[in-house]
Design a protein around this motif. Sequence first.
Motif, PDB file in Angstrom:
ATOM      1  N   VAL A   1       0.669  -1.170  -0.052  1.00 59.73           N
ATOM      2  CA  VAL A   1       0.034   0.118  -0.095  1.00 59.73           C
ATOM      3  C   VAL A   1       0.842   1.170  -0.181  1.00 59.73           C
ATOM      4  CG1 VAL A   1      -1.723   1.420   1.286  1.00 59.73           C
ATOM      5  CG2 VAL A   1      -1.902  -1.438   1.123  1.00 59.73           C
ATOM      6  N   TYR A   2       0.558   2.157  -0.846  1.00 60.09           N
ATOM      7  CA  TYR A   2       1.219   3.394  -0.829  1.00 60.09           C
ATOM      8  C   TYR A   2       0.406   4.739  -0.851  1.00 60.09           C
ATOM      9  CZ  TYR A   2       5.169   0.350  -2.782  1.00 60.09           C
ATOM     10  OH  TYR A   2       5.909  -0.485  -3.257  1.00 60.09           O
ATOM     11  N   GLU A   3       0.992   5.683  -0.331  1.00 55.96           N
ATOM     12  CA  GLU A   3       0.296   7.086  -0.371  1.00 55.96           C
ATOM     13  C   GLU A   3       1.408   8.132  -1.495  1.00 55.96           C
ATOM     14  OE1 GLU A   3      -1.566   9.520   2.819  1.00 55.96           O
ATOM     15  OE2 GLU A   3       0.607  10.598   2.660  1.00 55.96           O
ATOM     16  N   ALA A   4       0.987   8.219  -2.574  1.00 55.49           N
ATOM     17  CA  ALA A   4       1.707   8.987  -3.525  1.00 55.49           C
ATOM     18  C   ALA A   4       1.093  10.428  -3.779  1.00 55.49           C
ATOM     19  CB  ALA A   4       1.788   8.258  -4.978  1.00 55.49           C
ATOM     20  N   VAL A   5       2.192  11.216  -3.647  1.00 56.75           N
ATOM     21  CA  VAL A   5       1.757  12.673  -4.102  1.00 56.75           C
ATOM     22  C   VAL A   5       2.306  12.943  -5.532  1.00 56.75           C
ATOM     23  CG1 VAL A   5       2.046  15.167  -3.765  1.00 56.75           C
ATOM     24  CG2 VAL A   5       1.685  13.462  -1.714  1.00 56.75           C
ATOM     25  N   GLY A   6       1.523  13.254  -6.516  1.00 55.06           N
ATOM     26  CA  GLY A   6       1.815  13.473  -7.940  1.00 55.06           C
ATOM     27  C   GLY A   6       1.668  15.144  -8.285  1.00 55.06           C
ATOM     28  N   GLU A   7       2.591  15.425  -9.056  1.00 54.20           N
ATOM     29  CA  GLU A   7       2.433  17.044  -9.471  1.00 54.20           C
ATOM     30  C   GLU A   7       2.136  16.848 -11.038  1.00 54.20           C
ATOM     31  OE1 GLU A   7       5.143  21.038  -9.451  1.00 54.20           O
ATOM     32  OE2 GLU A   7       5.987  19.174  -8.636  1.00 54.20           O
ATOM     33  N   LEU A   8       1.127  17.643 -11.347  1.00 56.31           N
ATOM     34  CA  LEU A   8       0.653  17.739 -12.718  1.00 56.31           C
ATOM     35  C   LEU A   8       1.446  18.952 -13.324  1.00 56.31           C
ATOM     36  CD1 LEU A   8      -3.270  17.676 -12.205  1.00 56.31           C
ATOM     37  CD2 LEU A   8      -1.922  16.100 -13.474  1.00 56.31           C
ATOM     38  N   GLY A   9       1.452  18.886 -14.535  1.00 56.84           N
ATOM     39  CA  GLY A   9       2.047  19.884 -15.272  1.00 56.84           C
ATOM     40  C   GLY A   9       3.830  19.611 -15.671  1.00 56.84           C
TER      41      GLY A   9
ATOM     42  N   THR B   1      -3.157  13.576  -4.411  1.00 59.53           N
ATOM     43  CA  THR B   1      -2.663  12.265  -3.646  1.00 59.53           C
ATOM     44  C   THR B   1      -3.327  11.156  -3.911  1.00 59.53           C
ATOM     45  OG1 THR B   1      -2.085  13.937  -1.840  1.00 59.53           O
ATOM     46  CG2 THR B   1      -2.143  11.559  -1.289  1.00 59.53           C
ATOM     47  N   LEU B   2      -2.758   9.985  -4.186  1.00 58.86           N
ATOM     48  CA  LEU B   2      -3.453   8.791  -4.223  1.00 58.86           C
ATOM     49  C   LEU B   2      -3.185   7.690  -3.428  1.00 58.86           C
ATOM     50  CD1 LEU B   2      -2.385   8.273  -8.136  1.00 58.86           C
ATOM     51  CD2 LEU B   2      -4.467   9.278  -7.294  1.00 58.86           C
ATOM     52  N   ASP B   3      -4.141   6.928  -2.956  1.00 64.95           N
ATOM     53  CA  ASP B   3      -3.979   5.939  -2.172  1.00 64.95           C
ATOM     54  C   ASP B   3      -4.111   4.553  -3.065  1.00 64.95           C
ATOM     55  OD1 ASP B   3      -4.276   4.056  -0.032  1.00 64.95           O
ATOM     56  OD2 ASP B   3      -6.656   3.801  -0.244  1.00 64.95           O
ATOM     57  N   ILE B   4      -3.013   3.706  -2.798  1.00 68.96           N
ATOM     58  CA  ILE B   4      -2.678   2.817  -4.002  1.00 68.96           C
ATOM     59  C   ILE B   4      -2.453   1.340  -3.163  1.00 68.96           C
ATOM     60  CG2 ILE B   4      -1.338   2.009  -5.820  1.00 68.96           C
ATOM     61  CD1 ILE B   4      -0.287   4.885  -5.982  1.00 68.96           C
ATOM     62  N   GLU B   5      -3.173   0.493  -3.581  1.00 66.86           N
ATOM     63  CA  GLU B   5      -2.780  -1.096  -3.152  1.00 66.86           C
ATOM     64  C   GLU B   5      -2.671  -1.770  -4.373  1.00 66.86           C
ATOM     65  OE1 GLU B   5      -4.618  -4.749  -0.471  1.00 66.86           O
ATOM     66  OE2 GLU B   5      -5.752  -3.038  -0.662  1.00 66.86           O
ATOM     67  N   CYS B   6      -1.304  -2.448  -4.511  1.00 62.57           N
ATOM     68  CA  CYS B   6      -0.858  -3.028  -5.654  1.00 62.57           C
ATOM     69  C   CYS B   6      -0.103  -4.308  -5.281  1.00 62.57           C
ATOM     70  CB  CYS B   6      -0.357  -2.228  -6.441  1.00 62.57           C
ATOM     71  SG  CYS B   6       1.342  -1.485  -5.520  1.00 62.57           S
ATOM     72  N   GLY B   7      -0.072  -5.125  -6.390  1.00 61.23           N
ATOM     73  CA  GLY B   7       0.798  -6.524  -6.271  1.00 61.23           C
ATOM     74  C   GLY B   7       2.117  -6.238  -6.614  1.00 61.23           C
ATOM     75  N   GLY B   8       2.975  -7.121  -6.673  1.00 65.64           N
ATOM     76  CA  GLY B   8       4.310  -7.091  -7.082  1.00 65.64           C
ATOM     77  C   GLY B   8       4.521  -6.668  -8.316  1.00 65.64           C
ATOM     78  N   GLY B   9       5.849  -5.984  -8.473  1.00 66.41           N
ATOM     79  CA  GLY B   9       6.042  -5.741 -10.146  1.00 66.41           C
ATOM     80  C   GLY B   9       5.426  -4.257 -10.520  1.00 66.41           C
ATOM     81  N   PHE B  10       4.721  -3.780  -9.802  1.00 62.89           N
ATOM     82  CA  PHE B  10       3.863  -2.177 -10.046  1.00 62.89           C
ATOM     83  C   PHE B  10       4.881  -1.153  -9.732  1.00 62.89           C
ATOM     84  CE2 PHE B  10       1.157   0.973  -9.024  1.00 62.89           C
ATOM     85  CZ  PHE B  10       0.326   1.024 -10.119  1.00 62.89           C
ATOM     86  N   TYR B  11       4.747  -0.281 -10.693  1.00 63.65           N
ATOM     87  CA  TYR B  11       5.449   1.001 -10.357  1.00 63.65           C
ATOM     88  C   TYR B  11       4.551   2.093 -10.363  1.00 63.65           C
ATOM     89  CZ  TYR B  11       9.802  -1.498 -11.911  1.00 63.65           C
ATOM     90  OH  TYR B  11      10.683  -2.232 -12.007  1.00 63.65           O
ATOM     91  N   VAL B  12       4.636   2.743  -9.358  1.00 58.90           N
ATOM     92  CA  VAL B  12       3.783   3.979  -8.795  1.00 58.90           C
ATOM     93  C   VAL B  12       4.261   4.733  -9.664  1.00 58.90           C
ATOM     94  CG1 VAL B  12       2.953   5.466  -7.274  1.00 58.90           C
ATOM     95  CG2 VAL B  12       3.511   3.165  -6.475  1.00 58.90           C
ATOM     96  N   ARG B  13       5.570   5.150 -10.007  1.00 56.37           N
ATOM     97  CA  ARG B  13       5.899   6.318 -11.101  1.00 56.37           C
ATOM     98  C   ARG B  13       5.399   6.218 -12.423  1.00 56.37           C
ATOM     99  NH1 ARG B  13      11.612   5.566 -11.768  1.00 56.37           N
ATOM    100  NH2 ARG B  13      11.283   3.535 -10.743  1.00 56.37           N
ATOM    101  N   THR B  14       5.331   4.891 -13.053  1.00 55.83           N
ATOM    102  CA  THR B  14       4.472   4.974 -14.208  1.00 55.83           C
ATOM    103  C   THR B  14       3.078   5.208 -14.182  1.00 55.83           C
ATOM    104  OG1 THR B  14       6.253   3.134 -14.801  1.00 55.83           O
ATOM    105  CG2 THR B  14       4.129   3.081 -16.078  1.00 55.83           C
ATOM    106  N   LEU B  15       2.500   4.739 -13.005  1.00 58.14           N
ATOM    107  CA  LEU B  15       1.113   4.892 -12.936  1.00 58.14           C
ATOM    108  C   LEU B  15       1.017   6.562 -12.871  1.00 58.14           C
ATOM    109  CD1 LEU B  15      -1.913   4.546 -12.205  1.00 58.14           C
ATOM    110  CD2 LEU B  15      -1.149   4.645  -9.714  1.00 58.14           C
ATOM    111  N   VAL B  16       1.623   7.328 -12.076  1.00 57.56           N
ATOM    112  CA  VAL B  16       1.548   8.756 -12.281  1.00 57.56           C
ATOM    113  C   VAL B  16       1.920   9.225 -13.589  1.00 57.56           C
ATOM    114  CG1 VAL B  16       2.407  10.862 -11.372  1.00 57.56           C
ATOM    115  CG2 VAL B  16       1.827   8.905  -9.716  1.00 57.56           C
ATOM    116  N   ASP B  17       2.690   9.023 -14.187  1.00 53.62           N
ATOM    117  CA  ASP B  17       3.278   9.432 -15.630  1.00 53.62           C
ATOM    118  C   ASP B  17       1.992   9.179 -16.476  1.00 53.62           C
ATOM    119  OD1 ASP B  17       5.194  10.299 -17.354  1.00 53.62           O
ATOM    120  OD2 ASP B  17       4.918   8.194 -18.327  1.00 53.62           O
TER     121      ASP B  17
END
Length: 268
Positions: free
Chosen positions: A94-102, A190-206
Amino acid sequence: MAPPGSSSLSRLQSLHGIFAVYKKQGPTSADVLNALKEALLKEAGVQNPNPRKRKKQSLKMGHGALDSAASGVLVVGIGNGTKMLSRMLTGSKVYEAVGELGKATDTLDATGKVVLERDYEHVTSLDLEDKLKTFTGDIMQVPPLYSALKQDGQRLSVLLKKGHQVEPKPARRVTVSRLRLTEFKPPLFTLDIECGGGFYVRTLVDDLGKAVSSCAHVKQLVRTQQGQFTLQHHALQEQQWTLQDVLRSLQPCSQGAPGAPPEPPEDV
């Protein structure tokens, strides 16, 4: 008479299992493990311990994977618990990710160079929430170029920093169990993410930035849970890197616990 600390060292060496520590933003997972080993060995009376020396290791430990730019739960294995780490890599996180648009960066996070800037004033919270639906469940995802995945035996991130060309890895199937927008203060979200192995939060936000006709990168990332270990209740802070606290937190395994071959470490 046994030398001072010998009983503590014997007790430390007899441990088999997994536990979690808090990794702050900045150091690598290996840096954190070395600092943890040094603290435990010093407490056990080992003079001037060098946790990086592999020969005649007096303490067998291993770690999971968490980007140096991220903070939060880092799972550690001790003794035969190191064999359980590959199972943890493929388990739920589980991750808490803060993304920045623009702004898009070459590393897809705040450590990289800005390579693209686009307007984001048109993006609403409803737009983001609508697009999040397409990134939930079993999805195909292309790993980022700056990652721990390897080419010719070296990490892609290392090759890129040396100026080498790298080939993008093919898309692979990953699982996202939960994906929610919890805060929207443009350009930040800000995103709340629950994921399995091999997942990249950076790719999701991009990918999410592109999906709303803008661009985005990860500004801040915290792993709040991995498997049964939560940041709030289980991750040992640096002042708790003691034998007593490890004993209290340890999830033991039998000395003969089977383990799958270790998988390549994953970035987030």
